[in-house]
Design a protein around this motif. Structure first.
Motif, PDB file in Angstrom:
ATOM      1  N   ASP A 150       0.854  -1.192   0.000  1.00 51.21           N
ATOM      2  CA  ASP A 150       0.000   0.000   0.000  1.00 51.21           C
ATOM      3  C   ASP A 150       0.888   1.239   0.000  1.00 51.21           C
ATOM      4  N   LYS A 151       2.166   1.008   0.273  1.00 51.71           N
ATOM      5  CA  LYS A 151       3.137   2.107   0.249  1.00 51.71           C
ATOM      6  C   LYS A 151       4.026   1.998  -0.987  1.00 51.71           C
ATOM      7  N   CYS A 152       4.389   3.142  -1.523  1.00 51.47           N
ATOM      8  CA  CYS A 152       5.333   3.178  -2.637  1.00 51.47           C
ATOM      9  C   CYS A 152       6.689   2.677  -2.152  1.00 51.47           C
TER      10      CYS A 152
ATOM     11  N   GLN B 240       9.432   3.199  -4.061  1.00 46.71           N
ATOM     12  CA  GLN B 240      10.404   4.057  -4.755  1.00 46.71           C
ATOM     13  C   GLN B 240      11.198   3.315  -5.831  1.00 46.71           C
TER      14      GLN B 240
ATOM     15  N   GLY C 174      10.570   3.569  -9.012  1.00 48.41           N
ATOM     16  CA  GLY C 174      10.724   4.520 -10.117  1.00 48.41           C
ATOM     17  C   GLY C 174      10.060   4.094 -11.419  1.00 48.41           C
TER      18      GLY C 174
ATOM     19  N   CYS D  10       6.994   4.084 -12.281  1.00 52.84           N
ATOM     20  CA  CYS D  10       5.976   5.055 -12.701  1.00 52.84           C
ATOM     21  C   CYS D  10       6.618   6.342 -13.234  1.00 52.84           C
ATOM     22  N   SER D  11       7.848   6.626 -12.782  1.00 53.33           N
ATOM     23  CA  SER D  11       8.544   7.815 -13.309  1.00 53.33           C
ATOM     24  C   SER D  11       8.857   7.637 -14.781  1.00 53.33           C
TER      25      SER D  11
ATOM     26  N   GLU E 267       5.757   8.331 -16.693  1.00 52.93           N
ATOM     27  CA  GLU E 267       5.487   9.772 -16.714  1.00 52.93           C
ATOM     28  C   GLU E 267       6.442  10.489 -17.678  1.00 52.93           C
TER      29      GLU E 267
ATOM     30  N   LYS F 275      17.072   5.709  -0.686  1.00 57.87           N
ATOM     31  CA  LYS F 275      16.827   6.389   0.590  1.00 57.87           C
ATOM     32  C   LYS F 275      16.115   5.459   1.559  1.00 57.87           C
TER      33      LYS F 275
ATOM     34  N   ASN G 198      10.414  10.340  -1.984  1.00 61.43           N
ATOM     35  CA  ASN G 198       9.271  10.356  -2.903  1.00 61.43           C
ATOM     36  C   ASN G 198       9.837  10.448  -4.323  1.00 61.43           C
ATOM     37  N   VAL G 199       9.436   9.508  -5.196  1.00 55.57           N
ATOM     38  CA  VAL G 199      10.037   9.465  -6.543  1.00 55.57           C
ATOM     39  C   VAL G 199       9.791  10.755  -7.323  1.00 55.57           C
ATOM     40  N   HIS G 200       8.732  11.455  -6.998  1.00 53.72           N
ATOM     41  CA  HIS G 200       8.462  12.698  -7.731  1.00 53.72           C
ATOM     42  C   HIS G 200       9.446  13.802  -7.371  1.00 53.72           C
TER      43      HIS G 200
ATOM     44  N   GLU H 138       0.964   5.470  -0.905  1.00 55.76           N
ATOM     45  CA  GLU H 138       1.515   6.295   0.162  1.00 55.76           C
ATOM     46  C   GLU H 138       3.010   6.512  -0.101  1.00 55.76           C
ATOM     47  N   GLY H 139       3.427   7.754  -0.041  1.00 54.71           N
ATOM     48  CA  GLY H 139       4.841   8.062  -0.308  1.00 54.71           C
ATOM     49  C   GLY H 139       5.093   8.398  -1.770  1.00 54.71           C
ATOM     50  N   ASN H 140       4.038   8.337  -2.609  1.00 54.65           N
ATOM     51  CA  ASN H 140       4.204   8.601  -4.041  1.00 54.65           C
ATOM     52  C   ASN H 140       3.337   9.772  -4.496  1.00 54.65           C
TER      53      ASN H 140
ATOM     54  N   LYS I 173       2.315  13.397  -5.375  1.00 54.32           N
ATOM     55  CA  LYS I 173       3.025  14.625  -5.747  1.00 54.32           C
ATOM     56  C   LYS I 173       2.761  15.717  -4.721  1.00 54.32           C
TER      57      LYS I 173
END
Lengths: 384, 531
Positions: free
Chosen positions: A53-55, A57, A59, A61-62, A65, A260, B287-289, B472-474, B476
């Protein structure tokens, strides 16, 4: 976006090339983006989201985008299924583009991973027009043969994943449920759950084998691929989150950081996944397409056999299989690991971005591609 | 079919705003000077402020900009007060008793961090024999001390690396470089006791191999070694699991690994600039953003490395340009008559875009990202988001519910434009089967979805409502998804209190690239609503 300040060719449409192209347009620079395959996005566009439920990281999805940004940017001209045949340096660069040799199997249609891939479908020869999905393009109709002139070049030709056939004791290609980490990325993206290629069923016992091709003195691969611990742990965590019955083991040498807040991430994943500090020697098939791994037990140094429903090889980042050609066409020396030497570039007007110069993850690739753009702008005289 | 419920984003009226072109770089961390030089190279004046009395060697390029007046150095200086918004930040810099007020268009945070030896983790204290990695490097850099190592019969060095906690490739590289330097000194030998050897950085695996080929023995004990220590003696004991015996070593030196410690300066910088830090105390949030140098506030950037400095320079140039910024006129607008300056919006704005003036809150058109959290949280309903006004959203909800097919459950999904909206659009284009009664409403962030919007959809006749947010954490907007989750919980509670099925409204997380997963979630919801 007027007052254009120059034209830069970016070679390679993975996350490094996309980032470089996008950042250049932020500075009003026109970009000719050349991609060998039929789709933009490179390896990473096929990667799955690895969130619970938590990202986490990762990347992925980056990349999605960044691709969306690039395809909607009028300053970027995209050449799919195209390669640089020749590069001639005068005051500027005269570039001959040619159609790449990338093919689609006769009668087959392939699909891009992202909705932002355009075309989304590419058809091989002998496909009847009526059967094609809307917007599909035939492979022979793709590719540029233009002659273009550019002021600088960014080479972002990326990597080739390690070919697991080289580690013959694992039997990749022979056993259906032995896959690479990249294949698992694609499976998770398309199916939500991990499924076995043999029967489409959800595997209960899953093994990840780390450092397949990386950190291998015998193969002369004296580098850590920097991404495999991260993708293996994140995918293991994502699978476990969606299926609490999953029993996952990661066989490793040294666990590398994901980015991180790694200590917190690692503590959590250690509670979900079993970590075994040894690299399995070989893999044998069992009934029902299960697999058995032979490995040394760390505690007592004796061999042990263990069965799994699905085994994932964490294949590493190797120099692009076309590196020799790229090195010649763009006149870039290779570093001691066989990647493109990014220190050699600079005053020549040819710059290197992303994994073409060595392993790095998505976050680092985005950061280093930005730096490459900065250096390119300096060369162009956009900055002092 | 799905698209009928979408809101077309209105084309916005743009206005030109003059923004300040000066830049503040605060902190003498490794990338501070580099950032200042690279920003000055773009033609922007930089004030470089740090607490230190002296700067480290700054290189010729930096000196050139100082001489030309493009970079003004303020040592012994701290940030005393900081306000304003993107393009118009107001800083009060404190130098001794002096207070200097300056305005800036952008700010770069480059706080220092330190290396902290982890001897306490091993229950030992630093002395002449137990030394920190930094001390090891000092010895190797000092010709006299290095000569002493050569003079005797040589020395045995033991390096601890990442045994008690997870370190990073930087710490491994430092140890390996010291080990290789020692191996070049006659009769010096090195042992390494490591947890996970962190080699995920360019060249480090090569160093590790080289050191081992030159005789480095690396132990990876399963437990933290036992260390016995007095003034002139140190002994390390580990258990070898294979031979089941203790392995003892009494080296001449035990070199203790060091942790990168963000220290107080990072936290102070975060608090002063109102930007988020991660769990370890480094900027910005995880946060990746924010990749690679952004913070939650536009115009405030973070730099720790040379790559960061180059990216900061690009971001600053993009933001400041020639000092004129074209921005949408009505991203977020406050109704002055309704505003009671309760400051709810000021507190919940993740972008630091809200200030107050003349008895009402004001939303900066430059800093505002249009997430709409403030609009949903405002107790006076005094805020509207230009392209996603309540009137527009209500109209779209009504239309969507009416147009949804009747024979399948009518599902209305509020989809964050950054994630769920993308995933849903992809599911549609890929032809993945979804319930016929599915409609979506595009929202700028799940944080814009308030109780009223969801209730309206239910009153209109939706069988189920889904609020689909980034993980959560993603987000923007950092916490828009968390606000949305709270609100869905609140709605469920209210439905239950009214004797209705609380499961008619669900909250879910989805990533932009997961079309199949999004379709799975909608189909699951439809099945549950049917049963």
């Amino acid at each position: 976006m007027s007052n254009k300040t120059g034209t830069v060719m970016v070679v390679g449409g993975g996350i490094a090339g996309l980032t470089a192209a996008w950042e250049l347009t932020r500075q009003n620079i026109h970009v000719e983006l050349v991609e060998k395959s039929c789709f933009l996005g490179g390896h990473s566009i096929g990667f799955t989201c690895k969130a619970s439920d938590k990202c986490q990281q990762c990347g992925a999805c980056s990349v999605e985008e960044m691709l969306a940004s690039v395809v909607n940017e009028p300053l970027i001209n995209v050449h799919l299924r195209t390669e640089v045949k020749n590069l001639e340096k005068t005051d500027t660069f005269k570039v001959s583009l040619e159609k790449s040799s990338v093919q689609v199997e006769d009668g087959k249609v392939i699909k891009g991973f992202s909705v932002h891939n355009s075309p989304l479908y590419v058809a091989g020869k002998d496909c009847a027009d009526d059967d094609l999905p809307s917007g599909a393009v035939k492979i022979d109709d793709m590719g540029s043969t233009a002659e273009i002139e550019v002021d600088a070049v960014v080479v972002a030709t990326g990597f080739s994943p390690f070919d697991p056939n080289i580690k013959s004791t694992y039997g990749y290609g022979k056993w259906k449920n032995l896959i690479t980490g990249m294949e698992l990325e694609n499976i998770l993206r398309e199916n939500t759950f991990a499924v076995r290629p043999s029967d489409g069923k959800i595997p209960e016992k899953i093994a990840f084998i780390q450092c397949v091709g990386s950190r291998d003195e015998r193969l002369g691969n004296l580098w850590c691929s920097q991404v495999c611990c991260a993708y293996a742990m994140r995918m293991a965590g994502a699978i476990k989150y969606k299926d609490s019955n999953a029993d996952i083991s990661i066989f490793y040498i040294d666990i590398q950081n994901t980015g991180k807040e790694f200590p917190v991430f690692y503590e959590k994943i250690k509670s979900d996944v079993r970590f075994v500090r040894t690299i399995p020697v070989d893999i044998y098939p069992l009934e029902n397409d299960r697999l058995t791994l032979r490995h040394m037990v760390e505690e007592n140094g004796t061999p042990d056999f263990e069965e799994f429903d699905l085994v994932v090889l964490s294949v590493g980042i190797m120099p692009n299989e076309d590196t020799d050609k790229i090195s010649k066409v763009f006149n870039i020396a290779l570093n001691e690991d066989g990647f493109l030497d990014d220190n050699a570039a600079g005053t020549s007007g040819v710059f290197v971005a992303g994994t073409a110069s060595g392993p790095q993850g998505i976050a680092d690739t985005i950061a280093s591609s930005g730096r490459t753009v900065y250096e390119t702008m300096k060369y162009l005289g956009v900055i002092k | 079919m799905i698209s009928e419920g979408k809101i077309a984003e209105k084309s916005m009226d743009m206005i030109e705003i003059n923004i300040n072109k000066d830049v503040l770089v605060v902190g003498a961390g490794f990338a501070g000077l580099d950032s200042a030089a690279k920003i000055a190279a773009q033609g922007y004046k930089v004030v470089f402020a740090c607490k230190d009395a002296e700067l480290p060697d700054s290189g010729d390029e930096f000196k050139k900009f100082v001489e030309s007046g493009m970079v003004e150095i303020m040592t012994n200086t701290s940030l005393d007060d900081f306000s304003g918004v993107t393009g118009d930040f107001r800083a009060t810099l404190a130098k001794g008793n002096e207070r200097i007020k300056k305005n800036f268009g952008a700010v770069v945070a480059a706080p220092k961090y330190s290396f902290e030896p982890l001897n306490a983790d091993y229950g030992v204290s630093l002395n002449g024999k137990v030394i920190s990695q930094t001390r090891m490097e000092e010895i190797l850099a000092d010709p006299e001390e290095k000569e002493k190592l050569k003079a005797g019969d040589g020395a045995v060095f033991a390096f601890f690396n990442g045994l008690a906690r997870e370190l990073d490739p930087c710490s491994t590289e430092r140890a390996l470089r010291s080990i290789l330097a020692l191996q070049d000194i006659e009769n010096c030998t090195a042992y390494m006791y490591a947890g996970n050897v962190k080699v995920a950085s360019r060249g480090v695996e090569r160093l590790f191999t080289e050191a081992r080929n030159k005789g480095l023995v690396c132990f990876k004990p399963q437990e933290i070694p036992v260390v016995e220590q007095n003034d002139d003696y140190v002994k390390i004991i580990i258990q070898d699991p294979v031979i089941r015996k203790d392995i003892e070593l009494d080296p001449d030196y035990l070199v203790i690994d060091e942790l990168m410690n963000p220290g107080q300066e990072n936290i102070e910088t975060a608090v002063n600039l109102r930007i988020d830090a991660d769990l370890d105390g480094f900027l910005p949030s995880n946060n990746v953003h924010r990749f690679p140098v952004n913070s939650n506030r536009d115009g405030i950037f973070v730099a720790y490395s040379p790559n960061d400095a180059a990216n900061v320079a690009l971001r600053v140039k993009e933001l400041l340009g020639d000092g004129i910024k074209k921005v949408p006129m009505d991203r977020g607008v406050v109704d002055e008559k309704r505003c009671t300056i309760c400051l709810t919006c000021y507190r919940c704005c993740p972008h630091g875009a809200i200030f107050w003036d003349n008895g009402a809150a004001v939303i900066s058109t430059v800093a505002c990202q249009g997430c709409g959290i403030c609009a949903s949280e405002c107790p006076m309903d005094a805020i509207q988001i230009g392209t996603f006004s309540d009137d527009d959203l209500n109209e779209n909800i009504d239309k969507a519910v009416v147009s949804a097919e009747n024979d399948s459950p009518k599902i209305l999904a509020f989809c964050c434009k950054n994630s769920a909206f993308e995933a849903a659009g992809a599911a549609e284009k890929f032809g993945i089967a979804m319930p016929a009664g599915f409609k979506m409403i595009k929202v700028p962030c799940a944080g814009k979805v308030d109780v009223e919007l969801v209730m309206r959809a239910l009153v209109d006749g939706a069988d189920g409502v889904m609020v689909a947010a980034c993980h959560e954490g993603n987000c923007k907007a950092e916490k828009g998804n968390i606000y949305a989750k709270w609100r869905v919980n609140e709605i469920s509670r209210r439905l239950e209190a009214m004797g209705m099925d609380k499961n008619k409204v669900i909250f879910t997380n989805i990533a932009s690239n997961m079309a199949h997963e999004f379709a799975d979630k909608v189909n699951d919801f439809a099945l549950k609503l049917k049963s």
